[in-house]
Design a protein around this motif. Structure first.
Motif, PDB file in Angstrom:
ATOM      1  N   MET A   1       0.837  -1.176   0.000  1.00  0.00           N
ATOM      2  CA  MET A   1       0.000   0.000   0.000  1.00  0.00           C
ATOM      3  C   MET A   1       0.888   1.248   0.000  1.00  0.00           C
ATOM      4  N   THR A   2       0.399   2.271  -0.589  1.00  0.00           N
ATOM      5  CA  THR A   2       1.115   3.521  -0.683  1.00  0.00           C
ATOM      6  C   THR A   2       1.062   4.307   0.621  1.00  0.00           C
ATOM      7  N   PHE A   3      -0.054   4.235   1.307  1.00  0.00           N
ATOM      8  CA  PHE A   3      -0.261   5.047   2.498  1.00  0.00           C
ATOM      9  C   PHE A   3       0.341   4.360   3.718  1.00  0.00           C
ATOM     10  N   THR A   4       1.051   5.141   4.528  1.00  0.00           N
ATOM     11  CA  THR A   4       1.663   4.594   5.740  1.00  0.00           C
ATOM     12  C   THR A   4       0.709   4.752   6.920  1.00  0.00           C
ATOM     13  N   LEU A   5       0.914   3.923   7.914  1.00  0.00           N
ATOM     14  CA  LEU A   5       0.087   3.978   9.112  1.00  0.00           C
ATOM     15  C   LEU A   5       0.903   4.566  10.255  1.00  0.00           C
ATOM     16  N   ALA A  19     -10.567  -6.925  19.446  1.00  0.00           N
ATOM     17  CA  ALA A  19     -11.950  -6.746  19.904  1.00  0.00           C
ATOM     18  C   ALA A  19     -12.883  -7.794  19.305  1.00  0.00           C
ATOM     19  N   GLU A  20     -12.512  -8.327  18.148  1.00  0.00           N
ATOM     20  CA  GLU A  20     -13.339  -9.356  17.503  1.00  0.00           C
ATOM     21  C   GLU A  20     -13.191 -10.717  18.179  1.00  0.00           C
ATOM     22  N   GLY A  21     -12.152 -10.877  18.980  1.00  0.00           N
ATOM     23  CA  GLY A  21     -11.938 -12.132  19.690  1.00  0.00           C
ATOM     24  C   GLY A  21     -10.464 -12.306  20.001  1.00  0.00           C
ATOM     25  N   ASP A  22     -10.188 -13.039  21.074  1.00  0.00           N
ATOM     26  CA  ASP A  22      -8.803 -13.274  21.473  1.00  0.00           C
ATOM     27  C   ASP A  22      -8.025 -13.859  20.305  1.00  0.00           C
ATOM     28  N   THR A  23      -6.805 -13.400  20.156  1.00  0.00           N
ATOM     29  CA  THR A  23      -5.980 -13.847  19.050  1.00  0.00           C
ATOM     30  C   THR A  23      -4.509 -13.717  19.405  1.00  0.00           C
ATOM     31  N   TYR A  24      -3.653 -14.250  18.564  1.00  0.00           N
ATOM     32  CA  TYR A  24      -2.210 -14.238  18.819  1.00  0.00           C
ATOM     33  C   TYR A  24      -1.513 -13.330  17.806  1.00  0.00           C
ATOM     34  N   GLY A  25      -0.265 -12.994  18.125  1.00  0.00           N
ATOM     35  CA  GLY A  25       0.475 -11.993  17.367  1.00  0.00           C
ATOM     36  C   GLY A  25       0.564 -12.235  15.878  1.00  0.00           C
ATOM     37  N   TYR A  26       0.923 -13.454  15.476  1.00  0.00           N
ATOM     38  CA  TYR A  26       1.086 -13.711  14.042  1.00  0.00           C
ATOM     39  C   TYR A  26      -0.228 -13.499  13.295  1.00  0.00           C
ATOM     40  N   GLN A  27      -1.325 -13.936  13.891  1.00  0.00           N
ATOM     41  CA  GLN A  27      -2.629 -13.761  13.241  1.00  0.00           C
ATOM     42  C   GLN A  27      -2.961 -12.269  13.108  1.00  0.00           C
ATOM     43  N   ILE A  28      -2.680 -11.503  14.156  1.00  0.00           N
ATOM     44  CA  ILE A  28      -2.912 -10.057  14.095  1.00  0.00           C
ATOM     45  C   ILE A  28      -2.081  -9.444  12.976  1.00  0.00           C
ATOM     46  N   SER A  29      -0.815  -9.823  12.892  1.00  0.00           N
ATOM     47  CA  SER A  29       0.076  -9.238  11.880  1.00  0.00           C
ATOM     48  C   SER A  29      -0.406  -9.546  10.468  1.00  0.00           C
ATOM     49  N   GLN A  30      -0.933 -10.739  10.257  1.00  0.00           N
ATOM     50  CA  GLN A  30      -1.420 -11.102   8.927  1.00  0.00           C
ATOM     51  C   GLN A  30      -2.641 -10.276   8.531  1.00  0.00           C
ATOM     52  N   ILE A  31      -3.487  -9.983   9.495  1.00  0.00           N
ATOM     53  CA  ILE A  31      -4.663  -9.150   9.222  1.00  0.00           C
ATOM     54  C   ILE A  31      -4.238  -7.711   8.939  1.00  0.00           C
ATOM     55  N   ILE A  32      -3.322  -7.193   9.742  1.00  0.00           N
ATOM     56  CA  ILE A  32      -2.844  -5.811   9.577  1.00  0.00           C
ATOM     57  C   ILE A  32      -2.131  -5.641   8.235  1.00  0.00           C
ATOM     58  N   ARG A  34      -2.941  -6.544   5.470  1.00  0.00           N
ATOM     59  CA  ARG A  34      -3.878  -6.218   4.398  1.00  0.00           C
ATOM     60  C   ARG A  34      -3.900  -4.719   4.136  1.00  0.00           C
ATOM     61  N   ALA A  35      -3.533  -3.913   5.162  1.00  0.00           N
ATOM     62  CA  ALA A  35      -3.573  -2.455   5.028  1.00  0.00           C
ATOM     63  C   ALA A  35      -2.198  -1.811   5.037  1.00  0.00           C
ATOM     64  N   SER A  36      -1.173  -2.575   5.368  1.00  0.00           N
ATOM     65  CA  SER A  36       0.138  -1.962   5.542  1.00  0.00           C
ATOM     66  C   SER A  36       1.236  -2.981   5.297  1.00  0.00           C
ATOM     67  N   ASN A  37       2.371  -2.493   4.881  1.00  0.00           N
ATOM     68  CA  ASN A  37       3.535  -3.362   4.676  1.00  0.00           C
ATOM     69  C   ASN A  37       4.386  -3.470   5.934  1.00  0.00           C
ATOM     70  N   THR A  38       3.773  -3.311   7.094  1.00  0.00           N
ATOM     71  CA  THR A  38       4.546  -3.363   8.334  1.00  0.00           C
ATOM     72  C   THR A  38       5.109  -4.761   8.552  1.00  0.00           C
ATOM     73  N   THR A  42       7.248  -5.215  14.046  1.00  0.00           N
ATOM     74  CA  THR A  42       6.658  -3.928  14.421  1.00  0.00           C
ATOM     75  C   THR A  42       5.502  -4.129  15.390  1.00  0.00           C
ATOM     76  N   LEU A  43       4.824  -5.238  15.265  1.00  0.00           N
ATOM     77  CA  LEU A  43       3.622  -5.491  16.045  1.00  0.00           C
ATOM     78  C   LEU A  43       3.895  -5.681  17.536  1.00  0.00           C
ATOM     79  N   TYR A  44       4.952  -6.376  17.875  1.00  0.00           N
ATOM     80  CA  TYR A  44       5.164  -6.758  19.275  1.00  0.00           C
ATOM     81  C   TYR A  44       5.408  -5.577  20.208  1.00  0.00           C
ATOM     82  N   PRO A  45       6.133  -4.542  19.804  1.00  0.00           N
ATOM     83  CA  PRO A  45       6.213  -3.354  20.671  1.00  0.00           C
ATOM     84  C   PRO A  45       4.846  -2.678  20.862  1.00  0.00           C
ATOM     85  N   ILE A  46       4.009  -2.722  19.841  1.00  0.00           N
ATOM     86  CA  ILE A  46       2.660  -2.154  19.950  1.00  0.00           C
ATOM     87  C   ILE A  46       1.858  -2.954  20.968  1.00  0.00           C
ATOM     88  N   LEU A  47       1.901  -4.273  20.857  1.00  0.00           N
ATOM     89  CA  LEU A  47       1.175  -5.123  21.801  1.00  0.00           C
ATOM     90  C   LEU A  47       1.681  -4.911  23.227  1.00  0.00           C
TER      91      LEU A  47
END
Length: 106
Positions: A1-5, A19-32, A34-38, A42-47
């Motif tokens: 994606m061109t736009f950064t988050l 909020a949609e349900g308990d989940t683990y880091g890798y699953q979260i990263s795969q969903i994210i 879809r909107a970003s090349n992060t 990058t995810l684990y410091p956020i968590l």
């Protein structure tokens, strides 16, 4: 994606996924992704920050013989996610108006 988050948007997306349900880091990263090349890293410091701010909680659960860390949203996290959702809806409306050539100042 061109736009950064930015950091608030990443927080909003992560909280929204959890909020949609308990989940683990890798699953979260795969969903994210879809909107970003992060990167996954990058995810684990956020968590960690969300956890330190009592917006999410973490717990371990066995999966195929290994422990996997799951994240769940707290009531404070749910309230914060809803506040961010309201801000996002207002922001998205303004951006849509500008992109569509609008000059309204509402």
């Amino acid at each position: 994606m061109t736009f950064t988050l930015n950091a608030p948007m990443l927080d909003f997306l992560v909280l929204s996924v959890i909020a949609e349900g308990d989940t683990y880091g890798y699953q979260i990263s795969q969903i994210i992704k879809r909107a970003s090349n992060t990167k996954d890293s990058t995810l684990y410091p956020i968590l960690k920050r969300l956890q330190e701010n009592s917006l999410v909680e973490a717990y371990d659960m066995q999966y195929q013989g290994r422990n996997r860390k799951y994240y769940s949203i707290t009531e404070d996290g749910r309230r914060h996610q809803q506040e961010l959702l309201k801000e996002w809806e207002a922001y998205k409306t303004i951006i849509d108006d500008i992109v569509k050539g609008g000059i309204s100042n509402e």
